[in-house]
Design an enzyme around this catalytic site. Structure first.
Site, PDB file in Angstrom:
ATOM      1  CE  LYS A 180      -1.744   3.061   1.887  1.00  0.00           C
ATOM      2  NZ  LYS A 180      -1.610   4.449   1.830  1.00  0.00           N
ATOM      3  CD  GLU A 255      13.024   0.093   8.189  1.00  0.00           C
ATOM      4  OE1 GLU A 255      12.684   0.890   7.280  1.00  0.00           O
ATOM      5  OE2 GLU A 255      13.723  -0.676   8.220  1.00  0.00           O
ATOM      6  CB  CYS A 288      13.176   9.106   8.610  1.00  0.00           C
ATOM      7  SG  CYS A 288      14.382   7.893   7.310  1.00  0.00           S
ATOM      8  CD  GLU A 386       9.946  12.794  11.542  1.00  0.00           C
ATOM      9  OE1 GLU A 386       8.924  12.395  11.795  1.00  0.00           O
ATOM     10  OE2 GLU A 386      11.059  12.242  11.144  1.00  0.00           O
TER      11      GLU A 386
HETATM   12  P1  NAD Z   1       2.318   8.426   7.535  1.00  0.00           P
HETATM   13  O1  NAD Z   1       2.643   7.751   9.003  1.00  0.00           O
HETATM   14  O2  NAD Z   1       1.350   9.574   7.829  1.00  0.00           O
HETATM   15  O3  NAD Z   1       1.906   7.458   6.512  1.00  0.00           O
HETATM   16  C1  NAD Z   1       2.745   6.418   6.069  1.00  0.00           C
HETATM   17  C2  NAD Z   1       2.152   5.367   5.215  1.00  0.00           C
HETATM   18  O4  NAD Z   1       0.948   4.817   6.238  1.00  0.00           O
HETATM   19  C3  NAD Z   1       1.030   5.727   4.275  1.00  0.00           C
HETATM   20  O5  NAD Z   1       1.279   5.159   3.182  1.00  0.00           O
HETATM   21  C4  NAD Z   1      -0.217   6.029   4.830  1.00  0.00           C
HETATM   22  O6  NAD Z   1      -1.224   5.992   3.934  1.00  0.00           O
HETATM   23  C5  NAD Z   1      -0.372   5.032   5.689  1.00  0.00           C
HETATM   24  N1  NAD Z   1      -1.396   4.989   6.696  1.00  0.00           N
HETATM   25  C6  NAD Z   1      -1.682   5.953   7.436  1.00  0.00           C
HETATM   26  N2  NAD Z   1      -2.736   5.600   8.338  1.00  0.00           N
HETATM   27  C7  NAD Z   1      -2.866   4.381   8.221  1.00  0.00           C
HETATM   28  C8  NAD Z   1      -3.427   3.310   9.300  1.00  0.00           C
HETATM   29  N3  NAD Z   1      -4.531   3.555  10.057  1.00  0.00           N
HETATM   30  N4  NAD Z   1      -3.389   2.000   8.847  1.00  0.00           N
HETATM   31  C9  NAD Z   1      -2.408   1.699   7.869  1.00  0.00           C
HETATM   32  N5  NAD Z   1      -1.433   2.606   7.240  1.00  0.00           N
HETATM   33  C10 NAD Z   1      -1.880   3.708   7.125  1.00  0.00           C
HETATM   34  O7  NAD Z   1       3.852   8.823   7.356  1.00  0.00           O
HETATM   35  P2  NAD Z   1       4.331   9.930   6.295  1.00  0.00           P
HETATM   36  O8  NAD Z   1       3.898  11.484   6.507  1.00  0.00           O
HETATM   37  O9  NAD Z   1       3.868   9.358   4.805  1.00  0.00           O
HETATM   38  O10 NAD Z   1       5.758   9.923   6.170  1.00  0.00           O
HETATM   39  C11 NAD Z   1       6.660  10.585   6.865  1.00  0.00           C
HETATM   40  C12 NAD Z   1       6.941   9.776   8.067  1.00  0.00           C
HETATM   41  O11 NAD Z   1       7.830   8.672   7.512  1.00  0.00           O
HETATM   42  C13 NAD Z   1       8.102  10.883   8.933  1.00  0.00           C
HETATM   43  O12 NAD Z   1       7.676  10.585  10.530  1.00  0.00           O
HETATM   44  C14 NAD Z   1       9.371   9.739   8.752  1.00  0.00           C
HETATM   45  O13 NAD Z   1      10.446  10.154   9.675  1.00  0.00           O
HETATM   46  C15 NAD Z   1       9.099   8.572   8.664  1.00  0.00           C
HETATM   47  N6  NAD Z   1      10.076   7.885   7.824  1.00  0.00           N
HETATM   48  C16 NAD Z   1      10.799   6.998   8.251  1.00  0.00           C
HETATM   49  C17 NAD Z   1      11.735   6.146   7.555  1.00  0.00           C
HETATM   50  C18 NAD Z   1      12.621   5.295   8.449  1.00  0.00           C
HETATM   51  O14 NAD Z   1      13.412   4.629   7.677  1.00  0.00           O
HETATM   52  N7  NAD Z   1      12.663   5.336   9.748  1.00  0.00           N
HETATM   53  C19 NAD Z   1      12.060   6.618   6.276  1.00  0.00           C
HETATM   54  C20 NAD Z   1      11.225   7.425   5.633  1.00  0.00           C
HETATM   55  C21 NAD Z   1      10.254   8.125   6.409  1.00  0.00           C
END
Ligand code: NAD
Length: 487
Positions: A180, A255, A288, A386
């Site tokens: 997804k 992650e 991140c 963040e």
């Molecule tokens: P997010 O948590 O809003 O969304 C990430 C994914 O989760 C999307 O595909 C979203 O549709 C899905 N999602 C949202 N609600 C959900 C639910 N209830 N159930 C299942 N899936 C759901 O994050 P974002 O804004 O897309 O990404 C930014 C974040 O990702 C930042 O916190 C960043 O630090 C983190 N990030 C971490 C890493 C790592 O490797 N540690 C790498 C890249 C980004």
């Protein structure tokens, strides 16, 4: 409309389920962060599409698992070849969809997409150590068995790179996959799905369900036939997923976010320190791992700030397709407003802006100027939360103990950058830092054989090398007795 043309490539905007394109009654709009162009209408999946995709993945699992690492490896190498053949298209597509630099996608990101697939295919074939331990004549035989259907949920900041970091090991381990992608960046995953078909990966082994997190994502992680959930994204979403996964006790790998320190000691090479600090604006700060908290020894703070400003002034902000550009747009208006809110509240709370601090009015749209904030209120959100934008925050320290306390002083523990000219000093500091990855006098260098993940709220578990297989596979110990044999 089921297919759109982006940079000359045909991209199907429907789901990819059991090797077929599947539409949904509803769609959502995907826009380019570069200039707000509407790229297309994307199928908006939910429970129905998730059920279809999981059923297809479950049905495809026994045959895919039965192929073994060698059989899967041949197909995965074909897939990596196809990624390389389509590298330019993938690079352009990703740039249009998420606004990251085209030159980075060409040079580093898309080659890494291919490597993610090759590396884990090879690791499964050649590197997993099927050790045998002897106990009183009994042999303990260690194996990594395929575990079932893996649900992969990914963010928008490095869409295909982060997706294949999961797809590679999951498929190599013999799992089948339902991906997804993030709703702000659906295109590269959809194009990639066609490549899996061309590579001969059997129908149902790899599936993509497009849609929103609260609909498609929530349905996927709650599905009882999911054997593994690998999620990259924010802490609040991880908590929601963990709650949903609890009902089925589905193992999760998380992650998550960070608020990493970049610590500049008195003995540091200040030119290197300034260079590394400016690198934290990479991907318009939407990384991140960024060391967004610049902690500097007070004795060198003024000199460091001068050199930082000198370097940062050379950054060119603009269209990410232009090879001269260093900083592109933010991903979305919602995210842009969030970043601006953090900076405005910090200023209202008494922090000083050394550089930037506002939208780039010459460029308009989603371009926020690279920003350095100084003298924030200790403990205020600008130093603990963040931001995920081009906003760095500078604080000073007097002693090593103070530096370590400040570095470890958030709920996160994803990464840390240490800049010091003295090996013993650096080693003494790194031992005290709580983080999944620590870079000493460098940034962003990492071997796929090494573990990757976060400490504290930055994650649960590690992926990379064998750690990935420990998660995606069922690790098994078969103990064979010396007794009872008739031959
Ligand atoms: P997010 O948590 O809003 O969304 C990430 C994914 O989760 C999307 O595909 C979203 O549709 C899905 N999602 C949202 N609600 C959900 C639910 N209830 N159930 C299942 N899936 C759901 O994050 P974002 O804004 O897309 O990404 C930014 C974040 O990702 C930042 O916190 C960043 O630090 C983190 N990030 C971490 C890493 C790592 O490797 N540690 C790498 C890249 C980004």
């Amino acid at each position: 409309m089921s297919t759109i043309e982006v940079v000359g490539a045909q991209v199907d905007t429907r789901h990819f389920i059991n090797g077929n394109r599947v539409a949904s009654a509803e769609t959502f709009l995907d826009t380019s962060p570069i200039d707000g162009t509407v790229l297309g209408e994307i199928a908006r999946g939910g429970q129905t599409e998730v059920n279809l995709a999981v059923a297809a993945a479950k049905a495809a699992f026994p045959a895919w698992a039965g192929l073994g690492p060698q059989g899967r490896g041949v197909l995965l190498h074909k897939l990596a070849d196809l990624v390389e053949e389509n590298l330019e298209t993938l690079a352009q597509l990703e740039t249009f969809d998420n606004g990251s630099l085209l030159r980075s996608h060409r040079r580093g990101v898309m080659p890494r997409v291919a490597l993610n697939i090759r590396f884990f295919a090879d690791w499964a074939m050649n590197e997993l150590k099927h050790e045998v331990f002897e106990t009183r004549g009994h042999s303990n035989n260690i194996s990594w068995d395929p575990s079932g259907v893996a649900a992969l949920i990914t963010p928008w900041n490095a869409p295909l790179m982060l997706a294949t970091w999961k797809i590679g090991p999951a498929l190599a381990a013999g799992d089948t996959v339902v991906l997804k992608p993030a709703e702000w960046t659906p295109l590269s995953a959809s194009f990639f799905a066609d490549l899996t078909k061309q590579a001969g990966i059997p129908d149902g082994v790899f599936n993509v369900v497009q849609g929103f997190g609260k609909e498609a994502g929530a349905a996927l992680v709650a599905h009882p036939d999911i054997a593994r959930i690998s999620f990259t994204g924010s802490v609040p979403t991880a908590k929601t997923i963990a709650r949903a996964a609890a009902d089925n006790l589905t193992p999760c790998s998380f992650e998550l976010g960070g608020k990493s320190p970049c610590i500049v000691f008195e003995d540091a090479d200040l030119d290197l320190a300034a260079e590394l600090a400016v690198e934290q604006y990479d991907n318009a700060g939407q990384v991140c791992l960024s060391g967004t908290r610049i902690l500097v020894h007070e004795a060198v703070a003024d000199e460091f700030a001068a050199r930082f400003r000198e370097r940062a002034a050379k950054l060119k902000q603009g269209d990410p397709r232009d090879p001269e550009t260093d900083i592109g747009p933010q991903i979305h208006q919602v995210h842009f407003d969030r970043i601006k809110g953090f900076v405005d509240r910090a200023v209202a709370g008494g922090a000083n802006i050394v550089m930037g601090g506002e939208p780039n009015s010459e460029l308009g749209g989603l371009f926020f100027r690279p920003t350095l904030v100084k003298d924030p209120q200790p403990g205020s959100e600008i130093v603990t939360a963040e931001i995920f934008g081009p906003v760095l925050c500078m604080q000073t320290f007097k002693t090593d103990d103070e530096a370590v306390a400040m570095a470890n002083g958030t709920e996160f523990g994803l990464a840390a950058v240490v800049v010091s000219g003295n090996r013993q000093h650096a080693e003494q500091i790194t031992k005290q830092l709580v983080a999944g990855t620590i870079w000493v006098n460098c940034f962003f260098v990492r071997d796929l054989r090494a573990p990757f993940g976060g400490s504290k709220k930055s994650g649960v578990g590690r992926e990379g090398g064998t750690w990935s297989f420990d998660f995606y596979a069922d690790v098994k110990n078969t103990v064979v007795s010396p007794n009872g044999w008739k031959e």
